[in-house]
Design a protein around this motif. Structure first.
Motif, short mmCIF file in Angstrom:
data_model
loop_
_atom_site.label_atom_id
_atom_site.label_comp_id
_atom_site.label_asym_id
_atom_site.label_seq_id
_atom_site.Cartn_x
_atom_site.Cartn_y
_atom_site.Cartn_z
N ILE A 97 -25.08 67.13 80.33
CA ILE A 97 -25.38 66.71 78.96
C ILE A 97 -25.21 67.88 78.01
N TYR A 149 -22.70 62.99 78.79
CA TYR A 149 -23.32 62.61 77.52
C TYR A 149 -23.37 63.80 76.57
N THR A 205 -31.45 60.03 76.39
CA THR A 205 -30.33 60.23 77.31
C THR A 205 -30.83 60.48 78.73
N PRO A 238 -26.07 56.84 74.24
CA PRO A 238 -27.50 56.73 74.62
C PRO A 238 -28.42 57.56 73.73
N GLY A 239 -27.88 58.68 73.20
CA GLY A 239 -28.74 59.58 72.42
C GLY A 239 -28.62 59.38 70.93
#
Lengths: 381, 131, 345
Positions: free
Chosen positions: C290, C231, C280, C258-259
Motif C-alpha cells: 500500500i 492500493y 484499505t 478502497p481508501g
C-alpha cells in the motif's frame, strides 16, 4: 417519648413568588405568626430547615438572621439542610432540646427562596444536593430520575401512566381548600396528561412546582402548654431512616424502604397501627414518588399504589385520605420548608377539621433521607 | 473551582472504574471507599465491562445549566454485562430509536464545558453498539 | 527514510461521527449550483478531535491486543485541538488507561500532522527508545459558513500503533519520504475560528506539486513504481484532487478505490489519509503493498510504503470503518450549525 411534645402554633406564607421579599423577610413573617399563635413564649432554640439557601447564594446561616430580626434573645440557632427532609430534621432538633430540658419552647421552621435563581441553576443545585457524582456526570435531573422510576413502574406492573398522574389530579382537587397553596384550582386528568413534557414521560403536572415559602411551628411540652393555657396538637411519634445513595446502588428502585422503616418506628412510638391513621401527608415531589411513598408506607401493596389512587381509595372522606391540603403538587414545593407546611397543615386538619390522626411523611430525594411524624389528639386549655 | 473537584473524578469517569467486593462480588459505580454495603467485605477498584443493556430511560427537556445546550437529551438506566447498574447519558441516538433492552457500549464524550473558564469535562456516555 | 530496525503497524482503528450533511443542503442555503462532494461528516455536539482520537485509539488497542503498559509515546496530529494550550494526549492516556511513563505531544502540520507523527514514532521505536507508540490523525475541521471549505471540512480520525517488526506487525513500514516547502496555500492564525485559503493556489503549486514530488522522490530513492502497489491512498480534500493526482502518478482508480472516502465523508484533514489507510487495511490481504501520500498545507507531503503481513487477518479493526459508515444519519443545515456551535448563544 420521655416528655410529651406538642405543637402550639403555626405560621405560614402562601407558597409562591415573593419578588419584593428576601428569604429572611418571609421567614420572619411566618415565624412571627407562629409565635403569636403560641402566645409569644420565650424560645430556647430556633431551628430552620433550608435546602438551598446556601447553595444558591441566597443567604447562609438563615436561622441566625431570622432569630435576630425577630428580636429574640440568646438562644440556640441552627440551620439544617437535607433537601426535602430539612424541615423534619429541624423539628427533631427542637424535640431534642425540649426533651433535654434545656428549653421550654422552641421555634422550628423551614424557608426557601427559589424565585431569585434561574430555573436551570435551581435544577443544578438540586441535583448536586442529591448526588453530585451520579447526577452531574450523567445529565440526570431530579425530574429525569422520577421519569425513569415512572417508566420502570409502568413496565414492571403494566400500569397506565394515567393512574400515576391521578395523584396530581387528587392533589389539585384537595388544594382548592388550602389558603396557603400555590395552586388552588382543580385540573382534569386529560389536561395533566397533555401538558408540556419536562422529562419524558413526565409532564409539568407530574412534577411538584418549586416555590418560595416559609413555615414555622412552635413546639413545647404538654405540661407547659397546659400550664400556659394554650391550644395544642400532640406529636405522638417520629421516625427517621435512610435508603442507599446513590439510588443506582439499590436492588429495587421502586421500593421506598426508608419510608417503610421510618413510618414503622413512628407508629410504634405513637402506639398506633397504620389502620388508625385518618389522613396521610405524603411527600409527592413527583406523582411517582407519591405513589411509591404510599406503597412504602404500606397503605397500598407494591404495584397497587397508582391503581388505588386512581380508583379514589384515598379521596376525601375515605380512610386514610391522602394530601387533604393539596400535597406538593398543588400547595407547591418550597423544598426545605415543605415539611413544615405538611406539619402545619396537619395541625389545621386536627384543630379545624377534626381529623384524629395524621401521619406526615417527608424526604430528601428519592427515599434518601426520610422523616415521619404522627400527630393527633390535642386539647384546649 | 469545580474543575478541580471533577479532575479528581476523571479516571473513573473516563474508564468506568467501579468498586468490587472481594467477598460477595457485588460491584458499584461510581466507586466508593470503604466496606461493601451488602456484606461488609473488603472492596477493590475494578474496570467494569463496557457493554450493557438499557433498563429504562428518560428524555430530558428541562436541563440544568451545564447541559442546557444539550437538551433534549436521553439519560439511560443501564445494566452492564456483569450486572452493575448505573445512569449515563446516551449519545449517537435519536429519541425515536431508544428501546428498553437495547444493547449499548461505552464511549468517551464531552459532558459539558464551563462557560467562564472554557474547561471541558469529558466522561463516559453510552451509544448503540457498533460492530 | 528507512528505519534501522524494521518497524510496522501493530494495530489500527478509525472512527467517523454518526452525522452527515449533504452538500446540496449547504448549497441550498448559499445559493450555489455545483458542489465538490456528495456529503460530509460533522461531529455531534459532544464530540471533538479528542473524543474521535479516543475511539480510534481504543479500537486500535482492543483489536490488536497491544500491551497498554508498553506504549511509550502518543502523538496526536490535529489542526482542531479542543484547547490551544493543553495537550490532548494526556487525556487520552488516562482515558485509555495507558502507562503514564509516556511521551506525549500534539502535532500540527495542517492535514499531514498524523503522518508526521507516524514518522516520529517510527524513529523512536526503531531506535529502541520505546517499544510501542501511537500516532493519531484527528480533526473536526471548520469551514467558514458560505466558504468553499464549508462543503468539505469534515470530522474523523484514525490511530496506528507502531512497533518493531519483531513484535509481529500487520504491515511493515518499508520506507518513507517527506518533501516540504514554504507555500502559503491555507492557514489559520491563532485565535481565529476559521482557516483562510488562496482558492486555486491550493491546487497546482500546493497539493499537486508536493504530493507528486514526494511520491516521485520516493520512487526514485527506493525503486518502486505504481504497479508495485495493490492500493494507494492520497490526501483527499475533495473527490477530484486524489483521483487526478493518482492519474498523474500512474495509478488506477481501482488502486485508490478502497481508501477514497472523501466523496461521502468529506475532508477529515489530519484524519484523511489515515482513515483511508484504515479502510484499505480493512480489505487488504497478506502480501498487498500500500502506498500512502499525505499532504499538509503550508506545505508538505509524506509518502509511505506498507507491506501487509499474515497478521492482518487477526488484527483487523473491530469494528471496521464500514460499520461506522453504515450507521450514518443525514441531518439538515440547521442541526449542523447547532451541533457545530455556529449559532451565537
Amino acid at each position: 417519648m420521655s416528655s410529651e411534645i406538642v405543637l402550639v402554633g403555626y405560621g405560614l406564607v402562601r407558597v409562591g413568588e415573593y419578588w419584593n421579599k428576601d428569604v429572611v423577610s418571609i421567614g420572619v413573617e411566618a415565624a412571627a405568626r407562629a409565635l403569636e399563635m403560641a402566645g409569644n413564649p420565650s424560645v430556647g432554640g430556633v431551628y430552620i430547615g433550608s435546602a438551598l439557601s446556601s447553595t444558591l447564594g441566597i443567604q447562609g446561616n438563615v436561622a441566625v438572621h431570622v432569630a435576630d430580626e425577630l428580636g429574640l434573645g440568646d438562644c440556640v440557632t441552627e440551620t439544617v439542610s437535607s433537601g426535602g427532609a430539612s424541615s423534619g430534621l429541624a423539628i427533631l432538633n427542637g424535640i431534642h432540646q425540649l426533651m433535654s430540658g434545656e428549653a421550654d419552647y422552641v421555634l422550628v421552621g423551614g424557608v426557601e427562596k427559589i424565585s431569585d435563581s434561574l430555573p436551570s441553576d435551581v435544577m443544578e443545585a438540586v441535583l448536586i444536593d442529591l448526588d453530585r457524582r451520579v447526577m452531574k456526570y450523567s445529565g440526570l435531573t431530579e425530574a429525569g430520575l422520577a421519569a425513569i422510576l415512572t417508566r420502570l413502574y409502568i413496565d414492571k406492573y403494566g400500569v397506565d401512566k394515567e393512574k400515576v398522574t391521578a395523584l396530581s389530579v387528587l392533589d389539585h382537587e384537595n388544594g382548592v381548600y388550602n389558603p396557603y397553596a400555590m395552586f388552588r384550582r382543580a385540573v382534569s386528568l386529560e389536561m395533566a396528561m397533555s401538558a408540556p413534557i419536562v422529562a419524558d414521560p413526565l409532564t409539568i403536572f407530574d412534577v411538584a412546582p418549586y416555590g418560595d415559602g416559609a413555615a414555622f411551628v412552635v413546639l413545647t411540652t404538654k405540661d407547659k402548654a397546659v400550664e400556659a393555657g394554650i391550644d395544642y396538637v400532640e406529636l405522638f411519634g417520629y421516625g427517621v431512616s435512610r435508603n442507599r445513595v446513590p439510588v443506582n446502588y439499590r436492588d429495587d428502585l421502586l421500593s421506598f424502604d426508608a419510608t417503610s422503616r421510618a413510618a414503622s418506628v413512628a407508629l410504634d412510638m405513637a402506639g398506633l397501627d397504620l389502620s388508625d391513621i385518618d389522613s396521610l401527608q405524603i411527600f409527592d415531589s413527583f406523582s411517582i414518588t407519591g405513589v411509591l411513598a404510599l406503597e412504602g408506607l404500606g397503605v397500598s401493596p407494591h404495584g397497587s399504589g397508582a391503581d388505588d389512587v386512581s380508583s379514589g381509595k384515598f379521596n376525601k372522606g375515605n380512610k386514610p385520605a391522602v394530601n387533604l391540603m393539596g400535597g406538593l403538587k398543588a400547595r407547591g414545593n418550597p423544598i426545605g420548608a415543605t415539611g413544615l407546611y405538611q406539619v402545619s397543615e396537619a395541625m389545621m386538619l386536627i384543630r379545624d377539621v377534626g381529623v384524629k390522626y395524621v401521619l406526615v411523611h417527608m424526604m430528601s430525594g428519592f427515599d434518601d433521607n426520610v422523616v415521619v411524624f404522627v400527630l393527633g389528639g390535642g386539647g384546649h386549655a | 473551582m469545580p474543575e478541580i473537584t471533577e479532575w479528581r473524578d476523571r479516571i473513573w469517569r473516563y474508564r468506568l472504574i467501579g468498586t468490587k467486593c472481594k467477598s460477595c462480588g457485588s460491584t458499584y459505580y461510581p466507586p466508593r471507599n470503604g466496606k461493601c454495603f451488602r456484606c461488609g467485605g473488603e472492596t477493590e477498584e475494578v474496570e467494569l465491562p463496557r457493554r450493557g443493556k438499557l433498563l429504562s430511560y428518560t428524555i430530558v427537556y428541562q436541563a440544568p445549566t451545564l447541559y442546557k445546550h444539550s437538551s433534549p437529551y436521553i439519560v439511560g438506566y443501564i445494566e452492564l454485562s456483569n450486572g452493575t447498574r448505573l445512569f449515563a447519558m446516551l449519545t449517537d441516538i435519536e429519541p425515536g430509536e431508544v428501546r428498553v433492552g437495547m444493547e449499548l457500549e461505552a464511549t468517551l464524550r464531552r459532558l459539558y464545558t464551563y462557560g467562564d473558564s472554557g474547561h471541558i469535562v469529558y466522561g463516559v456516555k453510552f451509544r448503540p453498539v457498533v460492530e | 527514510m528507512k528505519a534501522k530496525n524494521k518497524v510496522g503497524i501493530y494495530g489500527y482503528g478509525a472512527y467517523i461521527p454518526r452525522y452527515i450533511i449533504e452538500n446540496s443542503s449547504i448549497a441550498q442555503v448559499w445559493g450555489k449550483l455545483s458542489t465538490p462532494i456528495k456529503s460530509k461528516t460533522f461531529p455531534s455536539y459532544d464530540e471533538d478531535s479528542l473524543t474521535i482520537a479516543y475511539e480510534a485509539c481504543r479500537i486500535a488497542i482492543e483489536s490488536s491486543g497491544a500491551p497498554k503498559d508498553r506504549v511509550g509515546a502518543i502523538y496526536v496530529g490535529s489542526e482542531s485541538k479542543p484547547y490551544a494550550v493543553k495537550p490532548s494526549g494526556t487525556v487520552l492516556i488516562d482515558a485509555l488507561g495507558l502507562s503514564r511513563r509516556t511521551l506525549s505531544a500534539d502535532f500540527e502540520f495542517a492535514c499531514k500532522a498524523g503522518t508526521e507523527a507516524i514518522q516520529a514514532i517510527s524513529g523512536l521505536v526503531s531506535s529502541g527508545m520505546i517499544d510501542f507508540g501511537i500516532a493519531v490523525g484527528t480533526d473536526t475541521s471548520q469551514g467558514r459558513p458560505g466558504d468553499e471549505l464549508e462543503y468539505t471540512a469534515a470530522a474523523g480520525g484514525a490511530a496506528v500503533i507502531i512497533s518493531r517488526a519483531s513484535e509481529g506487525v500487520l504491515a511493515e513500514i518499508e520506507a518513507s519520504t517527506s518533501y516540504v516547502s514554504d507555500t502559503p496555500d491555507f492557514w489559520r492564525r491563532s485565535g481565529e475560528k476559521y482557516p483562510r485559503h488562496l482558492y486555486r493556489f491550493t491546487g497546482e503549486p500546493a497539493y499537486f506539486h508536493h504530493i507528486t514530488t514526494s511520491v516521485k522522490m520516493f520512487f526514485e530513492e527506493y525503486g518502486f513504481s505504481p504497479k508495485d502497489f495493490t492500493y494507494a491512498i492520497f490526501h483527499q480534500p475533495n473527490s477530484k484532487f486524489p483521483q487526478r493526482v493518482a492519474r498523474m502518478l500512474g495509478f488506477t482508480i481501482d488502486q485508490i478505490k478502497p481508501g477514497l472516502l472523501s466523496p461521502i465523508i468529506g475532508n477529515t484533514y489530519s484524519g484523511a489519509t489515515l482513515v483511508g489507510l484504515a479502510a484499505t487495511l480493512d480489505v487488504a490481504k497478506p502480501g498487498d503493498r500500500i502506498l500512502l501520500a499525505s499532504f499538509g498545507s503550508g506545505a508538505g507531503s509524506d509518502t509511505f510504503s506498507f507491506l501487509v503481513t499474515d497478521l492482518i487477518e487477526e488484527r483487523r479493526a473491530k469494528p471496521p470503518l464500514r460499520a461506522f459508515l453504515e450507521r450514518v444519519v443525514t441531518k439538515d443545515y440547521s442541526t449542523y450549525v447547532r451541533y457545530r456551535g455556529k449559532l451565537m448563544l
